[in-house]
Design a protein around this motif. Structure first.
Motif, PDB file in Angstrom:
ATOM      1  N   MET A 126       0.797  -1.225   0.000  1.00  0.00           N
ATOM      2  CA  MET A 126       0.000   0.000   0.000  1.00  0.00           C
ATOM      3  C   MET A 126       0.830   1.274   0.000  1.00  0.00           C
ATOM      4  SD  MET A 126      -2.976  -0.785   2.699  1.00  0.00           S
ATOM      5  CE  MET A 126      -2.656  -2.361   3.442  1.00  0.00           C
ATOM      6  N   VAL A 127       1.940   1.256   0.706  1.00  0.00           N
ATOM      7  CA  VAL A 127       2.706   2.493   0.877  1.00  0.00           C
ATOM      8  C   VAL A 127       4.186   2.157   1.070  1.00  0.00           C
ATOM      9  CG1 VAL A 127       2.319   2.587   3.386  1.00  0.00           C
ATOM     10  CG2 VAL A 127       2.800   4.691   2.143  1.00  0.00           C
ATOM     11  N   LYS A 128       5.029   2.986   0.478  1.00  0.00           N
ATOM     12  CA  LYS A 128       6.473   2.835   0.637  1.00  0.00           C
ATOM     13  C   LYS A 128       6.859   3.434   1.990  1.00  0.00           C
ATOM     14  CE  LYS A 128      10.723   3.906  -1.810  1.00  0.00           C
ATOM     15  NZ  LYS A 128      11.274   4.529  -3.036  1.00  0.00           N
ATOM     16  N   MET A 129       7.508   2.628   2.816  1.00  0.00           N
ATOM     17  CA  MET A 129       7.876   3.053   4.158  1.00  0.00           C
ATOM     18  C   MET A 129       9.297   2.605   4.459  1.00  0.00           C
ATOM     19  SD  MET A 129       8.319   2.158   7.641  1.00  0.00           S
ATOM     20  CE  MET A 129       7.633   0.547   7.866  1.00  0.00           C
ATOM     21  N   LYS A 130      10.003   3.443   5.191  1.00  0.00           N
ATOM     22  CA  LYS A 130      11.366   3.109   5.590  1.00  0.00           C
ATOM     23  C   LYS A 130      11.582   3.569   7.029  1.00  0.00           C
ATOM     24  CE  LYS A 130      15.901   3.163   3.479  1.00  0.00           C
ATOM     25  NZ  LYS A 130      16.727   3.708   2.394  1.00  0.00           N
ATOM     26  N   ILE A 131      12.396   2.812   7.759  1.00  0.00           N
ATOM     27  CA  ILE A 131      12.709   3.146   9.155  1.00  0.00           C
ATOM     28  C   ILE A 131      14.104   3.752   9.230  1.00  0.00           C
ATOM     29  CG2 ILE A 131      13.180   2.141  11.424  1.00  0.00           C
ATOM     30  CD1 ILE A 131      10.886   0.204  10.907  1.00  0.00           C
ATOM     31  N   PHE A 132      14.218   4.777  10.041  1.00  0.00           N
ATOM     32  CA  PHE A 132      15.489   5.490  10.218  1.00  0.00           C
ATOM     33  C   PHE A 132      15.805   5.634  11.697  1.00  0.00           C
ATOM     34  CE2 PHE A 132      13.658   6.833   6.245  1.00  0.00           C
ATOM     35  CZ  PHE A 132      14.739   6.753   5.374  1.00  0.00           C
ATOM     36  N   SER A 133      17.095   5.764  11.990  1.00  0.00           N
ATOM     37  CA  SER A 133      17.514   6.005  13.374  1.00  0.00           C
ATOM     38  C   SER A 133      17.737   7.490  13.638  1.00  0.00           C
ATOM     39  CB  SER A 133      18.782   5.214  13.699  1.00  0.00           C
ATOM     40  OG  SER A 133      19.823   5.589  12.821  1.00  0.00           O
ATOM     41  N   SER A 134      17.768   8.301  12.575  1.00  0.00           N
ATOM     42  CA  SER A 134      17.959   9.739  12.778  1.00  0.00           C
ATOM     43  C   SER A 134      16.993  10.534  11.910  1.00  0.00           C
ATOM     44  CB  SER A 134      19.397  10.156  12.448  1.00  0.00           C
ATOM     45  OG  SER A 134      19.604  10.201  11.048  1.00  0.00           O
ATOM     46  N   LEU A 135      16.605  11.682  12.417  1.00  0.00           N
ATOM     47  CA  LEU A 135      15.719  12.571  11.677  1.00  0.00           C
ATOM     48  C   LEU A 135      16.419  13.095  10.423  1.00  0.00           C
ATOM     49  CD1 LEU A 135      12.968  13.946  11.564  1.00  0.00           C
ATOM     50  CD2 LEU A 135      13.900  15.763  13.007  1.00  0.00           C
ATOM     51  N   GLU A 136      17.711  13.310  10.509  1.00  0.00           N
ATOM     52  CA  GLU A 136      18.468  13.811   9.358  1.00  0.00           C
ATOM     53  C   GLU A 136      18.404  12.829   8.188  1.00  0.00           C
ATOM     54  OE1 GLU A 136      19.706  13.602  12.526  1.00  0.00           O
ATOM     55  OE2 GLU A 136      19.483  15.731  12.995  1.00  0.00           O
ATOM     56  N   ASP A 137      18.575  11.539   8.469  1.00  0.00           N
ATOM     57  CA  ASP A 137      18.506  10.532   7.409  1.00  0.00           C
ATOM     58  C   ASP A 137      17.103  10.446   6.819  1.00  0.00           C
ATOM     59  OD1 ASP A 137      21.189   9.975   7.754  1.00  0.00           O
ATOM     60  OD2 ASP A 137      20.842   8.159   8.949  1.00  0.00           O
ATOM     61  N   ALA A 138      16.088  10.542   7.671  1.00  0.00           N
ATOM     62  CA  ALA A 138      14.702  10.522   7.190  1.00  0.00           C
ATOM     63  C   ALA A 138      14.439  11.722   6.287  1.00  0.00           C
ATOM     64  CB  ALA A 138      13.736  10.516   8.375  1.00  0.00           C
ATOM     65  N   ARG A 139      14.901  12.895   6.696  1.00  0.00           N
ATOM     66  CA  ARG A 139      14.730  14.111   5.888  1.00  0.00           C
ATOM     67  C   ARG A 139      15.414  13.972   4.527  1.00  0.00           C
ATOM     68  NH1 ARG A 139      11.057  17.883   6.634  1.00  0.00           N
ATOM     69  NH2 ARG A 139      10.745  18.301   8.788  1.00  0.00           N
ATOM     70  N   ALA A 140      16.611  13.410   4.519  1.00  0.00           N
ATOM     71  CA  ALA A 140      17.330  13.237   3.253  1.00  0.00           C
ATOM     72  C   ALA A 140      16.541  12.337   2.307  1.00  0.00           C
ATOM     73  CB  ALA A 140      18.727  12.669   3.513  1.00  0.00           C
ATOM     74  N   TRP A 141      15.957  11.272   2.835  1.00  0.00           N
ATOM     75  CA  TRP A 141      15.176  10.336   2.015  1.00  0.00           C
ATOM     76  C   TRP A 141      13.936  11.008   1.441  1.00  0.00           C
ATOM     77  CZ3 TRP A 141      10.652   7.077   3.218  1.00  0.00           C
ATOM     78  CH2 TRP A 141      10.459   6.035   2.293  1.00  0.00           C
ATOM     79  N   VAL A 142      13.186  11.729   2.276  1.00  0.00           N
ATOM     80  CA  VAL A 142      11.972  12.374   1.754  1.00  0.00           C
ATOM     81  C   VAL A 142      12.321  13.529   0.819  1.00  0.00           C
ATOM     82  CG1 VAL A 142      10.510  11.614   3.672  1.00  0.00           C
ATOM     83  CG2 VAL A 142      11.547  13.892   3.754  1.00  0.00           C
ATOM     84  N   ASP A 143      13.405  14.235   1.081  1.00  0.00           N
ATOM     85  CA  ASP A 143      13.827  15.316   0.178  1.00  0.00           C
ATOM     86  C   ASP A 143      14.150  14.761  -1.204  1.00  0.00           C
ATOM     87  OD1 ASP A 143      13.474  17.173   2.196  1.00  0.00           O
ATOM     88  OD2 ASP A 143      15.624  17.424   2.604  1.00  0.00           O
ATOM     89  N   GLU A 144      14.807  13.610  -1.253  1.00  0.00           N
ATOM     90  CA  GLU A 144      15.111  12.972  -2.536  1.00  0.00           C
ATOM     91  C   GLU A 144      13.820  12.563  -3.243  1.00  0.00           C
ATOM     92  OE1 GLU A 144      17.323  11.284  -5.743  1.00  0.00           O
ATOM     93  OE2 GLU A 144      17.652  12.889  -4.305  1.00  0.00           O
ATOM     94  N   TRP A 145      12.846  12.042  -2.502  1.00  0.00           N
ATOM     95  CA  TRP A 145      11.556  11.663  -3.078  1.00  0.00           C
ATOM     96  C   TRP A 145      10.861  12.884  -3.697  1.00  0.00           C
ATOM     97  CZ3 TRP A 145       9.051   7.651  -4.813  1.00  0.00           C
ATOM     98  CH2 TRP A 145       7.665   7.694  -4.966  1.00  0.00           C
ATOM     99  N   VAL A 146      10.851  13.984  -2.970  1.00  0.00           N
ATOM    100  CA  VAL A 146      10.240  15.216  -3.479  1.00  0.00           C
ATOM    101  C   VAL A 146      10.955  15.662  -4.749  1.00  0.00           C
ATOM    102  CG1 VAL A 146       9.845  17.673  -2.996  1.00  0.00           C
ATOM    103  CG2 VAL A 146       9.326  15.960  -1.242  1.00  0.00           C
ATOM    104  N   ARG A 147      12.280  15.607  -4.756  1.00  0.00           N
ATOM    105  CA  ARG A 147      13.051  15.976  -5.938  1.00  0.00           C
ATOM    106  C   ARG A 147      12.681  15.088  -7.128  1.00  0.00           C
ATOM    107  NH1 ARG A 147      17.072  14.639  -8.923  1.00  0.00           N
ATOM    108  NH2 ARG A 147      17.679  12.795  -7.769  1.00  0.00           N
ATOM    109  N   LEU A 148      12.575  13.783  -6.903  1.00  0.00           N
ATOM    110  CA  LEU A 148      12.246  12.862  -7.970  1.00  0.00           C
ATOM    111  C   LEU A 148      10.822  13.072  -8.516  1.00  0.00           C
ATOM    112  CD1 LEU A 148      13.823   9.578  -6.571  1.00  0.00           C
ATOM    113  CD2 LEU A 148      14.631  10.934  -8.524  1.00  0.00           C
ATOM    114  N   GLN A 149       9.962  13.603  -7.678  1.00  0.00           N
ATOM    115  CA  GLN A 149       8.591  13.875  -8.114  1.00  0.00           C
ATOM    116  C   GLN A 149       8.496  15.180  -8.908  1.00  0.00           C
ATOM    117  OE1 GLN A 149       6.310  11.367  -7.597  1.00  0.00           O
ATOM    118  NE2 GLN A 149       8.212  10.467  -6.885  1.00  0.00           N
ATOM    119  N   GLY A 150       9.629  15.901  -8.986  1.00  0.00           N
ATOM    120  CA  GLY A 150       9.669  17.129  -9.762  1.00  0.00           C
ATOM    121  C   GLY A 150       8.989  18.302  -9.123  1.00  0.00           C
ATOM    122  N   ARG A 151       8.966  18.310  -7.791  1.00  0.00           N
ATOM    123  CA  ARG A 151       8.289  19.403  -7.074  1.00  0.00           C
ATOM    124  C   ARG A 151       9.231  20.143  -6.186  1.00  0.00           C
ATOM    125  NH1 ARG A 151       2.339  17.296  -5.600  1.00  0.00           N
ATOM    126  NH2 ARG A 151       1.900  16.293  -7.525  1.00  0.00           N
TER     127      ARG A 151
END
Length: 128
Positions: A103-128
């Motif tokens: 249903m949904v792509k999910m990933k677990i992180f130990s740091s907020l910085e790593d989580a932010r980097a992952w979602v920032d890359e996703w936003v970039r790939l979506q062209g927004r």
């Protein structure tokens, strides 16, 4: 379980504190998913570094499946980054993979910085 919600330009951040009960988790999810902004977000960050997630059982997660299915229909583009204590990561990843992986792509992180980097890359790939 005290929690805070922050709507961002392209996403949503939920910060959890203290003991998290299934009922409170459902309340937090409903507050987000029923907001009109939900259908346009690209990511959700659940920051549970300061939370006790031990009460979120597999049975509870399975009961939450229909809510996640509806959320996936409303917004299939969103990804979820969970920042959680190490002692909960394996258990929650397994529960997610068995119940929500399609249903949904999910990933677990130990740091907020790593989580932010992952979602920032996703936003970039979506062209927004």
């Amino acid at each position: 379980m005290p929690f805070t919600h922050t709507w961002e330009e392209r996403g949503f951040v939920r910060r959890l504190y203290g003991v998290v009960t299934p009922e409170e988790m459902l309340q937090a999810f409903s507050a987000m998913a029923t907001d009109a902004r939900f259908e346009n977000i690209l990511y959700i960050i659940n920051d549970a570094r300061d939370a006790d997630l031990s009460r979120l059982s597999e049975d509870y997660m399975k009961s939450f499946q229909s809510d996640q299915e509806v959320a996936s229909l409303v917004n299939p583009r969103r990804i979820i980054a969970n920042v959680i204590p190490a002692q909960d990561s394996g258990r929650l990843q397994r529960i997610h993979d068995e119940n929500f992986g399609r249903m949904v792509k999910m990933k677990i992180f130990s740091s907020l910085e790593d989580a932010r980097a992952w979602v920032d890359e996703w936003v970039r790939l979506q062209g927004r």
